[in-house]
Design a protein around this motif. Structure first.
Motif: not given
Length: 249
Positions: A43, A46, A51, A54, A105, A108-109, A156
């Protein structure tokens, strides 16, 4: 004469359990709990926009979860430490690593159109994890077993659009509620268990290579090739579920 069993926090302790075995049991629980630490670090990664790191941490958490059950059964943690609920510990760590981390994730991606979409897998998995029949008596998962970490990495890596990601997540969240049986790899019949575990190890290696060296691995289409294992897993699960239902009839 065998000494009478002792009691601790309402749990019966077998006095025949050796100190070495107790120490090993503590080690197994520590190994499981380390998965939560890995999830927390993921986390943080991220949050920093890293990424790639992560994704590596998500795979490490997956390896820990794949191994700890086998270790727990080998050591016999329930007999060595009966006052520690290993299943509850495993569920807490799994909810973090299979649900919360991948949901964050995916936001964020950019594979979800809005952060609110992350509520879908989280809410569905709350139901899935808390269901009394989440794991069936014949050793299967009931409903889609919240493999959101795998979904997140592939979404992703394959660069799916936010709209596509939202539809995929919504569909799989719905499948959490559909009572199909999904294979529990370490508890399959011997032949299928060996095949599934070996293929799973190869899949993990291929996926790890792609995460660590995406540009080089991309030229060999390793990520696309690795999709063969999830396809195998779902096909095996649906076949076993169909065979189980026909047997009941």
């Amino acid at each position: 004469m065998r000494p009478p069993p002792a009691s601790r926090n309402g749990a019966t302790i077998d006095r025949d359990v050796s100190p070495t075995r107790v120490a090993l049991a503590w080690g197994v629980h520590l190994f499981t709990a380390l998965g939560a630490v890995v999830g927390a670090v993921a986390l943080v990664a991220i949050g920093r926009g890293d990424l790639g790191s992560a994704a590596v941490l998500m795979l490490i958490a997956l390896v820990i979860d794949s191994a700890d059950g086998t270790l727990a059964r080998a050591v016999g943690v329930e007999q060595a430490l009966p006052w520690i609920d290993g299943r509850r510990l495993d569920d807490m760590v799994d909810f973090l690593n299979y649900v919360i981390v991948p949901a964050v994730f995916m936001v964020a991606a950019g594979v979800l159109p809005h952060w609110a979409c992350a509520a879908t897998p989280i809410l569905a998995s709350c139901y899935g994890f808390s269901h009394v029949a989440a794991k069936t008596e014949d050793d299967f998962f009931r409903g889609f077993p919240s493999y959101w970490n795998i979904v997140a990495i592939y979404a992703w890596g394959l660069g799916v659009s936010a709209v596509t990601g939202a539809w995929v997540v919504a569909f799989l969240a719905l499948m959490v509620f559909v009572p199909l049986k999904y294979a529990y790899p370490s508890k399959l019949p011997p032949v299928l268990r060996t095949l599934t575990v070996v293929l799973g190890v190869l899949w993990s290696v291929v996926l790890a290579v792609w995460v660590l060296a995406p540009e080089r691995a991309g030229s060999y289409h390793l990520l696309e090739i690795s999709l063969a294992y999830p396809i195998y897993y779902f096909a095996l699960s649906f076949w076993l579920d169909a065979r189980s239902r026909s047997a009941v009839r």
